[in-house]
Design a protein around this motif. Sequence first.
Motif, PDB file in Angstrom:
ATOM      1  N   UNK A 198       1.045  -1.203   0.010  1.00  0.00           N
ATOM      2  CA  UNK A 198      -0.180   0.090   0.027  1.00  0.00           C
ATOM      3  C   UNK A 198       0.815   1.125  -0.076  1.00  0.00           C
ATOM      4  N   UNK A 199       1.186   1.661  -1.084  1.00  0.00           N
ATOM      5  CA  UNK A 199       2.205   2.814  -1.424  1.00  0.00           C
ATOM      6  C   UNK A 199       1.514   4.043  -0.809  1.00  0.00           C
ATOM      7  N   UNK A 200       2.534   5.122  -0.722  1.00  0.00           N
ATOM      8  CA  UNK A 200       2.232   6.491  -0.185  1.00  0.00           C
ATOM      9  C   UNK A 200       1.856   7.133  -1.636  1.00  0.00           C
ATOM     10  N   UNK A 201       1.597   8.677  -1.268  1.00  0.00           N
ATOM     11  CA  UNK A 201       0.992   9.620  -2.316  1.00  0.00           C
ATOM     12  C   UNK A 201       1.913   9.294  -3.671  1.00  0.00           C
ATOM     13  N   UNK A 202       0.966   8.968  -4.752  1.00  0.00           N
ATOM     14  CA  UNK A 202       1.609   8.755  -6.087  1.00  0.00           C
ATOM     15  C   UNK A 202       2.523   9.744  -6.606  1.00  0.00           C
ATOM     16  N   UNK A 203       3.396   9.552  -6.905  1.00  0.00           N
ATOM     17  CA  UNK A 203       4.586  10.740  -7.535  1.00  0.00           C
ATOM     18  C   UNK A 203       5.298  11.364  -6.372  1.00  0.00           C
ATOM     19  N   UNK A 204       5.218  11.064  -5.042  1.00  0.00           N
ATOM     20  CA  UNK A 204       6.017  11.720  -3.980  1.00  0.00           C
ATOM     21  C   UNK A 204       7.047  10.852  -4.153  1.00  0.00           C
ATOM     22  N   UNK A 205       8.423  11.887  -3.657  1.00  0.00           N
ATOM     23  CA  UNK A 205       9.699  10.933  -3.695  1.00  0.00           C
ATOM     24  C   UNK A 205       9.735   9.982  -2.629  1.00  0.00           C
ATOM     25  N   UNK A 206       9.239  10.224  -1.286  1.00  0.00           N
ATOM     26  CA  UNK A 206       9.390   9.496  -0.348  1.00  0.00           C
ATOM     27  C   UNK A 206       8.770   8.020  -0.687  1.00  0.00           C
ATOM     28  N   UNK A 224      -3.981   7.705  -4.456  1.00  0.00           N
ATOM     29  CA  UNK A 224      -4.062   8.487  -5.480  1.00  0.00           C
ATOM     30  C   UNK A 224      -3.882   9.868  -5.211  1.00  0.00           C
ATOM     31  N   UNK A 225      -4.028  10.443  -4.041  1.00  0.00           N
ATOM     32  CA  UNK A 225      -4.010  12.003  -3.412  1.00  0.00           C
ATOM     33  C   UNK A 225      -2.924  12.120  -2.415  1.00  0.00           C
ATOM     34  N   UNK A 226      -3.614  12.271  -1.221  1.00  0.00           N
ATOM     35  CA  UNK A 226      -2.734  12.480  -0.131  1.00  0.00           C
ATOM     36  C   UNK A 226      -2.396  11.308   0.566  1.00  0.00           C
ATOM     37  N   UNK A 227      -1.450  11.352   1.552  1.00  0.00           N
ATOM     38  CA  UNK A 227      -1.373  10.303   2.653  1.00  0.00           C
ATOM     39  C   UNK A 227      -2.471   9.936   3.591  1.00  0.00           C
TER      40      UNK A 227
END
Length: 333
Positions: free
Chosen positions: A179-187, A212-215
Amino acid sequence: MKKRLAMLVTLVMTVGLLVACGGGGTNEDPPATNDTTEETPVAGDGEVFRAAFITQAMSNESQAFSWREFERLAPEFGFEMTVFAGENEPAVEFDGVLTAIANGYDAIFVNPSSIEGIVPALQQARDAGLIVGMFSSVLPEEHQEVQHFFVGSDDYMGGVQAGEFVSANFPDGANFVEVGGQAGHSAANDRHDGFRTGIADNIVELDSQFAPTGWNTHEALSIMEDFIVMYGDEIDIVWCHWDNGASGVIEALQNAGMTDVFVIGVDGNRTGYAQVRNGTQALSVGQSFTNMATESLRLARVLLEGGTVDSINYIPLDMVTIETIDNFVEPDW
């Protein structure tokens, strides 16, 4: 940097601190943290500089806490601080950088929603003479010339350590979903890549999906519900990029009667600690936003006074498990 010849109009932004998962706290007392850095000298009676914290959303508890720490620590380093929160709208964060330029700020500390999309604005800030500090979000190598420094956790190494932890606990192999964090965020990108470096060959990926949006806890819950429908009892491990998201994962698992799944999260916040203590989360990879804010302010002050600093500055991570949790100070966010 020269002392400014005239006072510029201060932009006042009112930001509601909407704290997910019941987080709170005020600026009256310094919060408990896992502070491992040496004491930093307080700035003298020299020039007071103006800086802005430009971040994704105050509804994200880690960013709300980071802002409170910037605000609390700023006077020690001779800064006045303002926050520009994009509420997960990259265009708003972009405009925040331009506003800081237009109003003559001396430094910006940036944690953007879109690590690629913010680069042109950061270039304008650097060209205008602002100190550009990246906070908990590192620019891709090809764009790092627009930053003066990065301060944060090594998210790639955090993923590696989490992967190694999983492999040590499942020597005979297992299946995982991510379950990944915000799409496109470097972290999120770095945690994704690092985990795959850390796991052994017999730890098998079933599926992976970024928020898809925020964390957002509810987005994590929804992703996990989909995984349960698709894979059910095949799931042995959930690699979740943030502790509040792990709470959504745990809720989805409990609703499905799956109580023996190995859940891992990142942040080391109050939620993560509670879940490690009650046995629903196996590991929280902890990071100190207090140490990040302290080091960001210190480095900016050094540069504004004509000094030099390292471009990349990592803050050590904590591996918080039921066996190690009592070695750390309970977080206050």
